[in-house]
Structures are given as C-alpha cells and as structure tokens.
Scaffold this active site. Structure first.
Site, PDB file in Angstrom:
ATOM      1  N   ASP A 102       0.832  -1.205   0.000  1.00 35.50           N
ATOM      2  CA  ASP A 102       0.000   0.000   0.000  1.00 35.50           C
ATOM      3  C   ASP A 102       0.869   1.259   0.000  1.00 35.50           C
ATOM      4  O   ASP A 102       2.030   1.223   0.401  1.00 35.50           O
ATOM      5  CB  ASP A 102      -0.898   0.034   1.244  1.00 35.50           C
TER       6      ASP A 102
HETATM    7  N1  URA Z   1      -1.396  -6.048   3.589  1.00 38.44           N
HETATM    8  C1  URA Z   1      -1.888  -4.794   3.631  1.00 38.44           C
HETATM    9  O1  URA Z   1      -2.956  -4.559   4.189  1.00 38.44           O
HETATM   10  N2  URA Z   1      -1.174  -3.819   3.060  1.00 38.44           N
HETATM   11  C2  URA Z   1       0.021  -4.015   2.482  1.00 38.44           C
HETATM   12  O2  URA Z   1       0.619  -3.074   1.996  1.00 38.44           O
HETATM   13  C3  URA Z   1       0.528  -5.325   2.434  1.00 38.44           C
HETATM   14  C4  URA Z   1      -0.215  -6.332   2.995  1.00 38.44           C
END
Ligand code: URA
Length: 240
Positions: A102
């Site tokens: 993310d």
């Molecule tokens: N899970 C998430 O919620 N975000 C990420 O960036 C990676 C795994």
C-alpha cells in the site's frame, strides 16, 4: 538454440511465460512478420518478435530488493501522478514490483524484469512467507490472535494459517506491535485481517519476503539480489 516462443518472450522480460501464452493464443505475437498462434512453435533466439507492434529486445535479468518508503505507489504508473517505486530505479529494463504494498506501507519489495520469477514467487501454491510488523490501535487479545492464526474470511475465502506474535504492548498510548506471517497477497490483506477482528492498523512494514529483509537499506535505497539469493528464491518453488 531453438526455444518455445513463450519462453523467448518471457526471457525478454516483456511478461511471464503464462501471459505470453495468452498473447500468442490471442494472435498478438508476430515472428519475423508472421502471426504465430501455436504454443508449441519453436524458434531460434535471433528471430524478430513483435507484440502489438513493439519489437522485443533480448535482455538480461535483473533482481532487486528495495526498502519501500511511505508515500509511494507500487504500480509502474500512477494516474494521480504520485511518486512510484520505479522513480527510484535507474535501469533501462522494463522492471516491475513483485506484488503490491500500500501507499503507506514500508519495507521489503522485490523488483525484477523476470516474469517467471515473479509468477513463481506470487503463486499461492509456493507458500512464500511474507512477514509484516503492524502497529495496532488498541491491545490485541488472545482470542483475536487465535482467530488470525486459524484464518479469517476475506472475499468469501478463508486466509491460510498465519503465524502471529505479540511483540510489544504500550498501555500508555493504547497500542501494540504484532508480527504476522502470511502466505497470500490479497488486496490490503493484513489491514483487513486485523480490521475483521476489530483492530485498526496504524503502521505497517513488511520485514521479510521469504528470507529477504531490508535492515541494511534506508527507506528508498535498493540493492541487487545476489545470484545465490536468486537461486535460493527460485528453489523455494521446487521444495513444495
Ligand atoms: N497487507 C496490507 O494490508 N497492506 C500491504 O501493503 C501489504 C499487505
């Protein structure tokens, strides 16, 4: 030496072998000017391959690990013009990240132009460990930890068994730090897993992808994987 067309395409770094097969079947691939739609066709490495009008160049494989900073997207292009992980790399190769993190997640991200390597690592059957450290709002209880370990229903599917360790509790700020090891790469998986047992993730970092960490790298720094690391990562698919 003659090789199957899909292998020649994946070796160019254009895409994975599986996606190359789809392109061949859809009539998108030309060899020396002629459309080829058979998957079994073999050609010399010197032939001219064209996909949707783009001529493929033979290219060397590259493998990197970057410590992804916060505030960067892991797509190769962003329609909102935000900084992408590719802005950190100085390479003439068609690099892309293996899986996604993310915008606000930090830590280990592997980047390559080897489509087969990427597919292998992302395939759920290979059960590659992804280790995350999450800072949670609230102090997680033992029952929620058990639920996370057993699997959580997300998108009508149960997540596979996870390893979960409570690392630190801060009663003053009412937060805690939890390490969670998962094997799939579903959309916002870690955040959604914690949310489904009632905890909001305040910060998230990926500590390891298989055995690759980023302790030696500052946010935004990257290094090439060693040939031994690449070999060991490839070997993970054969062990299972
Ligand atoms: N899970 C998430 O919620 N975000 C990420 O960036 C990676 C795994």
């Amino acid at each position: 030496m003659e090789k199957r067309l899909q292998k020649l395409i994946s070796e160019s770094g254009y895409t994975s072998r599986r996606k190359a097969e789809e392109l061949i079947l859809r009539g998108k691939v030309k060899v020396n000017g002629k459309v080829i739609t058979e998957l079994g066709a073999k050609f010399d490495e010197k032939v001219k391959i064209e996909i949707d009008g783009e001529i493929l160049e033979k290219c060397e494989k590259e493998y990197y690990v970057i410590n992804k900073p916060r505030g960067v997207v892991t797509t190769t292009k962003d329609d909102k013009n935000r900084k992408t992980i590719m802005d950190f790399f100085d390479s003439d190769k068609r690099l892309y990240p293996i899986g996604r993190l993310d915008y606000d997640t930090t830590g280990v991200l592997l980047v390559t132009n080897d489509g087969d390597f990427a597919q292998m690592l992302m395939h759920p059957k290979n059960n590659i460990d992804k280790v995350y450290i999450a800072k949670l709002e609230g102090i997680i209880d033992a029952y929620s930890i058990k639920q996370l370990k057993d699997g959580i229903m997300l998108d009508e599917r149960k997540t596979s068994k996870a390893r979960v360790k409570l690392k630190k509790v801060d009663k003053k700020s009412n937060t805690c730090i939890v390490q969670i090891t998962i094997h799939e790469g579903m959309y916002h998986q870690v955040k959604r897993m914690f949310e489904s047992v009632g905890y909001n993730v305040l910060k998230l970092k990926r500590e390891f992808y298989a055995f690759i960490g980023v302790d030696d790298l500052k946010p935004g720094e990257y290094r090439k994987l060693t040939p031994k690391e690449v070999h060991q990562l490839y070997a993970l698919s054969n062990e299972k």
